[in-house]
Design a protein around this motif. Structure first.
Motif, PDB file in Angstrom:
ATOM      1  N   UNK A  68      17.547  -1.172 -12.972  1.00 14.02           N
ATOM      2  CA  UNK A  68      18.592  -2.011 -13.568  1.00 14.02           C
ATOM      3  C   UNK A  68      19.311  -2.869 -12.526  1.00 14.02           C
ATOM      4  N   UNK A  69      19.096  -2.595 -11.259  1.00 17.52           N
ATOM      5  CA  UNK A  69      19.773  -3.318 -10.177  1.00 17.52           C
ATOM      6  C   UNK A  69      18.986  -4.535  -9.696  1.00 17.52           C
ATOM      7  N   UNK A  70      17.655  -4.460  -9.763  1.00 15.93           N
ATOM      8  CA  UNK A  70      16.799  -5.490  -9.193  1.00 15.93           C
ATOM      9  C   UNK A  70      15.716  -5.906 -10.176  1.00 15.93           C
ATOM     10  N   UNK A  71      15.182  -7.093  -9.924  1.00 12.52           N
ATOM     11  CA  UNK A  71      13.920  -7.492 -10.532  1.00 12.52           C
ATOM     12  C   UNK A  71      12.852  -7.188  -9.481  1.00 12.52           C
ATOM     13  N   UNK A  72      11.589  -7.171  -9.888  1.00  9.37           N
ATOM     14  CA  UNK A  72      10.526  -6.802  -8.965  1.00  9.37           C
ATOM     15  C   UNK A  72       9.363  -7.774  -9.074  1.00  9.37           C
ATOM     16  N   UNK A  73       8.650  -7.913  -8.001  1.00 10.59           N
ATOM     17  CA  UNK A  73       7.426  -8.710  -7.947  1.00 10.59           C
ATOM     18  C   UNK A  73       6.291  -7.738  -7.661  1.00 10.59           C
ATOM     19  N   UNK A  74       5.559  -7.387  -8.719  1.00  9.61           N
ATOM     20  CA  UNK A  74       4.420  -6.486  -8.597  1.00  9.61           C
ATOM     21  C   UNK A  74       4.835  -5.224  -7.828  1.00  9.61           C
ATOM     22  N   UNK A  75       3.979  -4.769  -6.905  1.00 10.90           N
ATOM     23  CA  UNK A  75       4.292  -3.575  -6.113  1.00 10.90           C
ATOM     24  C   UNK A  75       4.630  -3.964  -4.675  1.00 10.90           C
ATOM     25  N   UNK A 124       0.819  -1.219   0.000  1.00  8.88           N
ATOM     26  CA  UNK A 124       0.000   0.000   0.000  1.00  8.88           C
ATOM     27  C   UNK A 124       0.849   1.262   0.000  1.00  8.88           C
ATOM     28  N   UNK A 125       2.169   1.095  -0.022  1.00  6.71           N
ATOM     29  CA  UNK A 125       3.081   2.234  -0.118  1.00  6.71           C
ATOM     30  C   UNK A 125       3.521   2.390  -1.571  1.00  6.71           C
ATOM     31  N   UNK A 126       4.235   3.460  -1.842  1.00  7.31           N
ATOM     32  CA  UNK A 126       4.800   3.685  -3.174  1.00  7.31           C
ATOM     33  C   UNK A 126       6.260   3.235  -3.240  1.00  7.31           C
ATOM     34  N   UNK A 127       6.718   2.534  -2.229  1.00  7.80           N
ATOM     35  CA  UNK A 127       8.133   2.183  -2.147  1.00  7.80           C
ATOM     36  C   UNK A 127       8.622   1.402  -3.360  1.00  7.80           C
ATOM     37  N   UNK A 128       7.983   0.301  -3.694  1.00  6.57           N
ATOM     38  CA  UNK A 128       8.487  -0.542  -4.783  1.00  6.57           C
ATOM     39  C   UNK A 128       8.436   0.195  -6.113  1.00  6.57           C
ATOM     40  N   UNK A 129       7.397   0.977  -6.349  1.00  5.83           N
ATOM     41  CA  UNK A 129       7.342   1.770  -7.580  1.00  5.83           C
ATOM     42  C   UNK A 129       8.511   2.746  -7.642  1.00  5.83           C
ATOM     43  N   UNK A 130       8.837   3.351  -6.519  1.00  9.82           N
ATOM     44  CA  UNK A 130       9.964   4.282  -6.470  1.00  9.82           C
ATOM     45  C   UNK A 130      11.284   3.551  -6.675  1.00  9.82           C
ATOM     46  N   UNK A 138      12.628   1.983   6.202  1.00 10.62           N
ATOM     47  CA  UNK A 138      12.780   2.186   7.647  1.00 10.62           C
ATOM     48  C   UNK A 138      12.436   3.598   8.093  1.00 10.62           C
ATOM     49  N   UNK A 139      12.387   4.536   7.162  1.00  7.61           N
ATOM     50  CA  UNK A 139      12.050   5.928   7.482  1.00  7.61           C
ATOM     51  C   UNK A 139      10.787   6.389   6.761  1.00  7.61           C
ATOM     52  N   UNK A 140      10.051   5.477   6.207  1.00  5.21           N
ATOM     53  CA  UNK A 140       8.888   5.813   5.377  1.00  5.21           C
ATOM     54  C   UNK A 140       7.897   6.743   6.082  1.00  5.21           C
ATOM     55  N   UNK A 141       7.491   6.429   7.288  1.00  7.85           N
ATOM     56  CA  UNK A 141       6.509   7.264   7.999  1.00  7.85           C
ATOM     57  C   UNK A 141       7.133   8.570   8.472  1.00  7.85           C
ATOM     58  N   UNK A 142       8.355   8.506   8.908  1.00 11.03           N
ATOM     59  CA  UNK A 142       9.081   9.686   9.370  1.00 11.03           C
ATOM     60  C   UNK A 142       9.177  10.718   8.246  1.00 11.03           C
ATOM     61  N   UNK A 143       9.501  10.251   7.047  1.00 13.75           N
ATOM     62  CA  UNK A 143       9.697  11.159   5.924  1.00 13.75           C
ATOM     63  C   UNK A 143       8.386  11.665   5.363  1.00 13.75           C
TER      64      UNK A 143
END
Length: 150
Positions: A99-106, A86-92, A130-135
Motif C-alpha cells: 500500500x506504500x509503493x507501486x512496483x515495476x515487475x520484480x 534475481x533476489x526476492x526483495x521486491x516480492x517481499x 544493504x544486508x541481503x547477503x549478510x542475512x
C-alpha cells in the motif's frame, strides 16, 4: 549523518532528470547513506554508475545487493529504486509495503516524485537490500524485522 558530496559522474546523470525527479532521487540517495551508516555490518558504500544510473554497493563488507536509482518509462511521475531482480526483495516489499509503493515487475519499487517521501517504509526496504547477503548467511527467514502492513 550527512551523505557525501555527489560525485561529478552521478551529478551529470541526475541533471538529465526534471528538477522534481532529481530532488526526489537525491532524497533517496541521502536515505541510502543514512540507513547504511545506521546498520551494523554494512560499512562504507561505493557510489558508482551501473547501467548509466547511480548505484550503491556494499563492496567493502559484501553485506548486501546493489541498489540503483532512476526512472522507468511506464511511470514517468515516479522515481525508481532498483534491486537485483534475481533476489526476492521486491516480492517481499510488495507483501509488506504494497500500500506504500507501486512496483515495476520484480526489479523496482516506485516512489512518487512529489509529496512526502515514505521514509520509514523505504528505510526498511533499503536496509533489507544493504544486508541481503549478510542475512541470507545467518537466517533463511530474514524478514521478521520488517513490519507487516495491512
Amino acid at each position: 549523518m550527512t551523505s557525501p558530496p555527489v560525485p561529478a559522474a552521478i551529478a551529470e546523470v541526475l541533471v538529465q532528470h526534471s528538477a522534481t525527479v532529481r530532488t526526489r532521487l537525491l532524497q533517496v540517495r541521502d536515505l541510502i547513506f543514512v540507513v547504511a551508516a545506521e546498520t551494523e555490518g554494512v560499512g562504507p558504500l561505493t557510489e558508482a554508475l551501473k547501467w548509466g544510473e547511480p548505484a550503491y554497493l556494499t563492496e567493502a563488507s559484501k553485506s548486501g545487493t546493489t541498489i540503483r536509482l532512476g526512472i522507468v518509462k511506464s511511470a514517468p511521475a515516479h522515481c525508481a529504486v532498483f534491486f537485483n531482480c534475481k533476489t526476492t526483495l521486491v516480492d517481499t516489499f510488495r507483501v509488506h509495503f504494497g500500500s506504500e509503493f507501486a512496483f515495476e515487475s520484480n526489479r523496482a519499487l516506485l516512489i512518487p516524485a512529489t509529496g512526502d517521501l515514505p521514509a520509514e517504509p523505504l528505510a526498511h526496504c533499503l536496509r533489507a537490500a544493504l544486508t541481503y547477503h549478510q542475512r541470507r548467511k545467518r537466517q533463511p527467514v530474514a524478514w521478521v524485522d520488517m513490519p507487516t502492513r495491512q
